[in-house]
Scaffold this active site. Structure first.
Site, PDB file in Angstrom:
ATOM      1  CE  LYS A 111      -4.524   0.697   0.183  1.00 50.98           C
ATOM      2  NZ  LYS A 111      -5.558  -0.233  -0.325  1.00 50.98           N
TER       3      LYS A 111
HETATM    4  P1  NAD Z   1     -12.589   7.569  -3.103  1.00 52.29           P
HETATM    5  O1  NAD Z   1     -11.583   8.614  -2.798  1.00 52.29           O
HETATM    6  O2  NAD Z   1     -13.011   7.361  -4.505  1.00 52.29           O
HETATM    7  O3  NAD Z   1     -13.915   7.838  -2.232  1.00 52.29           O
HETATM    8  C1  NAD Z   1     -13.873   7.999  -0.853  1.00 52.29           C
HETATM    9  C2  NAD Z   1     -15.219   8.544  -0.396  1.00 52.29           C
HETATM   10  O4  NAD Z   1     -15.236   8.608   1.025  1.00 52.29           O
HETATM   11  C3  NAD Z   1     -15.495   9.963  -0.890  1.00 52.29           C
HETATM   12  O5  NAD Z   1     -16.877  10.107  -1.182  1.00 52.29           O
HETATM   13  C4  NAD Z   1     -15.120  10.809   0.326  1.00 52.29           C
HETATM   14  O6  NAD Z   1     -15.767  12.086   0.350  1.00 52.29           O
HETATM   15  C5  NAD Z   1     -15.613   9.909   1.427  1.00 52.29           C
HETATM   16  N1  NAD Z   1     -15.011  10.224   2.720  1.00 52.29           N
HETATM   17  C6  NAD Z   1     -13.749  10.622   2.990  1.00 52.29           C
HETATM   18  N2  NAD Z   1     -13.604  10.847   4.298  1.00 52.29           N
HETATM   19  C7  NAD Z   1     -14.792  10.575   4.873  1.00 52.29           C
HETATM   20  C8  NAD Z   1     -15.282  10.620   6.205  1.00 52.29           C
HETATM   21  N3  NAD Z   1     -14.485  10.994   7.214  1.00 52.29           N
HETATM   22  N4  NAD Z   1     -16.564  10.268   6.418  1.00 52.29           N
HETATM   23  C9  NAD Z   1     -17.351   9.895   5.404  1.00 52.29           C
HETATM   24  N5  NAD Z   1     -16.958   9.825   4.123  1.00 52.29           N
HETATM   25  C10 NAD Z   1     -15.691  10.175   3.871  1.00 52.29           C
HETATM   26  O7  NAD Z   1     -12.027   6.206  -2.471  1.00 52.29           O
HETATM   27  P2  NAD Z   1     -12.440   4.712  -2.856  1.00 52.29           P
HETATM   28  O8  NAD Z   1     -11.483   4.226  -3.871  1.00 52.29           O
HETATM   29  O9  NAD Z   1     -13.901   4.661  -3.134  1.00 52.29           O
HETATM   30  O10 NAD Z   1     -12.100   3.939  -1.508  1.00 52.29           O
HETATM   31  C11 NAD Z   1     -13.027   3.822  -0.432  1.00 52.29           C
HETATM   32  C12 NAD Z   1     -12.647   2.661   0.469  1.00 52.29           C
HETATM   33  O11 NAD Z   1     -12.651   1.449  -0.297  1.00 52.29           O
HETATM   34  C13 NAD Z   1     -11.259   2.721   1.104  1.00 52.29           C
HETATM   35  O12 NAD Z   1     -11.292   2.083   2.357  1.00 52.29           O
HETATM   36  C14 NAD Z   1     -10.412   1.901   0.153  1.00 52.29           C
HETATM   37  O13 NAD Z   1      -9.227   1.413   0.764  1.00 52.29           O
HETATM   38  C15 NAD Z   1     -11.382   0.802  -0.190  1.00 52.29           C
HETATM   39  N6  NAD Z   1     -11.096   0.075  -1.430  1.00 52.29           N
HETATM   40  C16 NAD Z   1     -10.979   0.711  -2.606  1.00 52.29           C
HETATM   41  C17 NAD Z   1     -10.738  -0.001  -3.772  1.00 52.29           C
HETATM   42  C18 NAD Z   1     -10.666   0.657  -5.132  1.00 52.29           C
HETATM   43  O14 NAD Z   1     -10.606  -0.068  -6.123  1.00 52.29           O
HETATM   44  N7  NAD Z   1     -10.725   1.968  -5.249  1.00 52.29           N
HETATM   45  C19 NAD Z   1     -10.588  -1.400  -3.706  1.00 52.29           C
HETATM   46  C20 NAD Z   1     -10.729  -2.036  -2.464  1.00 52.29           C
HETATM   47  C21 NAD Z   1     -10.989  -1.281  -1.338  1.00 52.29           C
END
Ligand code: NAD
Length: 422
Positions: A111
């Site tokens: 990561k």
């Molecule tokens: P992203 O940046 O696209 O979206 C994150 C979202 O969370 C945004 O809407 C943001 O405004 C919101 N957010 C941020 N801080 C916040 C808070 N304190 N309270 C509420 N909402 C909040 O990120 P993502 O890629 O969608 O990732 C989200 C989660 O999924 C993370 O835990 C990430 O590790 C996990 N994840 C992502 C992927 C991927 O392919 N992108 C794969 C597996 C897991």
């Protein structure tokens, strides 16, 4: 990072270690192999001077943690967020190791993170920071060493700049160095939707096991970025009602169902959900306690805690985010016994599976249709679900521990069989 801070006293890292120990106990892992399997292999800290639009130079701190390199090149996203810490990145890298192993990918876990509020940057500043970060970690990564991808605060464009920086350094187009790229730069069809598609696939499969049909399903999702919005769309198209969504500014609740198209258009125009008129405003804390069939944290770690675990009113907790449930909350939910959990390493594995497909397509220069991608994805998800369900029965443990037992066993066996060098 404070000079006296180590990854080992980070609460997120400790959360990952406690989960690891529960699985290692079931596996009866001896102390030496346990420590070797648990600890991150490499933690790199970089310091990045970036020229801002004002002409001033600002220094940003970034990390790349490679937790396991024994079972293939490491794989894992890059997070741009103001609260990123080395311990958090190490925990996320550890979870990537178990996730890749659980679903049978030939990868270790990694990561990356940069301490920055990317929302406050101009596009040109974001590009300079993304390129500088890639420049600094270039000696440690590559298509056969460690392959980054998007995570919170990064997206396809950031991956495109990073791929370009790496390729310029090498002197040739080398798209397999990162995944989650724009399609024009070797990205895979279906990668943007993949994590949400996978979360929705597991939600549907477990609801089916519980005998709950789509028309009786209401869904509340925290986080409306890549994972949250794609999960919402997939479950809406299946027939569920999305009654709550949120982002960093707060949440929206509408028991009659939220107009997702309108919400997506609003976020595209306004950069957040703040002021979205499609429902009643709630805080992120209130959102998690709304009555619903499925609650999906899809933002950051440690939001389901000892304080709110007793107040959740869902039937199924589907962990789209990594590490959203503290160990204390896990314990409370297990005592309650009325909420099923789909643990993060299983629930959001669709993202890394399609990242793997993207990498394969890059290495072979042979590209697949979206149907091929989703068909292969669904088959891998079904296999992972079946093995987790079987392991849970075998050891009479939680679904999280069953998933971790499967993920950890393969990594520790590989380490034991490889032996020690020299
Ligand atoms: P992203 O940046 O696209 O979206 C994150 C979202 O969370 C945004 O809407 C943001 O405004 C919101 N957010 C941020 N801080 C916040 C808070 N304190 N309270 C509420 N909402 C909040 O990120 P993502 O890629 O969608 O990732 C989200 C989660 O999924 C993370 O835990 C990430 O590790 C996990 N994840 C992502 C992927 C991927 O392919 N992108 C794969 C597996 C897991």
């Amino acid at each position: 990072m404070a000079l006296n801070e180590t990854i080992y006293n980070s609460p997120v890292f400790q959360q990952a270690c406690t989960q690891f120990d529960a699985a290692a106990d079931i596996l009866g892992m001896e102390a030496g192999l346990r420590e070797r399997t648990k600890r991150p292999r490499r933690c790199v800290i970089v310091s990045m001077p970036v020229r801002m639009d004002s002409g001033k130079v600002e220094i940003f701190e970034g990390y790349r943690v490679q937790h396991n390199l024994s079972t293939g090149p490491a794989k894992g996203g890059i997070r741009f967020h103001q609260d990123v810490t080395l311990g958090e990145v190490a925990a996320l890298a550890m979870w990537m190791s178990w996730k890749c192993s659980l679903v049978g990918l030939p990868y270790g876990g990694a990561k990356g993170g940069v301490v920055v509020n990317a929302r406050d940057m101009s596009l040109t500043e974001l590009e300079r920071l993304s390129r500088r970060y890639m420049q600094e970690i270039t000696p440690f990564i590559g298509p056969n060493i460690d392959i980054p991808a998007p995570d919170v605060g990064t997206n396809e464009q950031v991956m495109g700049w990073m791929m370009d920086t790496y390729s310029n350094h090498k002197g040739f187009y080398d798209p397999g160095v990162v995944t989650g790229k724009p399609i024009a730069l070797g990205g895979s069809l279906g990668r943007r939707e993949a994590t949400g598609e996978g979360v929705a696939w597991f939600v549907k499969a477990y609801l089916q096991d519980m005998g709950i049909p789509p028309e009786k399903t209401t869904v509340v999702i925290q986080g409306f970025g890549n994972v949250g919005s794609e999960t919402a769309l997939a479950l809406y198209h299946w027939g569920a009602e999305i009654t709550g969504i949120s982002d960093f500014t707060g949440g929206i609740h509408n028991p009659k169902g939220i107009d997702l198209k309108a919400a997506l258009a609003y976020v595209a125009a306004n950069k957040s959900l703040q002021g979205f008129p499609g429902g009643e405003s709630v805080t992120n804390e209130q959102l998690l306690e709304l009555p619903c069939t499925v609650l999906i944290p899809a933002a950051l770690e440690r939001v389901i805690t000892g304080q709110n675990a007793r107040k959740l009113k869902c039937r199924l907790l589907a962990e789209g985010a990594n590490g959203p449930t503290t160990n204390e909350a896990d314990q409370i939910l297990s005592e309650r016994g009325d909420i099923q959990i789909i643990p993060d390493v299983l629930c959001n594995s669709g993202g890394v599976i399609v990242s793997y497909f993207e990498w394969l397509q890059n290495l072979q220069n042979y590209y697949w249709t979206k149907n091929e991608v989703f068909d292969k994805l669904h088959r891998m998800l079904a296999k992972a679900k079946a093995s987790v369900d079987e392991t849970q029965k075998k050891y009479n443990c939680s679904r999280r521990t069953a998933a971790l037992v499967l993920g950890i066993a393969r990594v520790s066996e590989a380490k034991a069989k490889r032996g020690l060098f020299p």
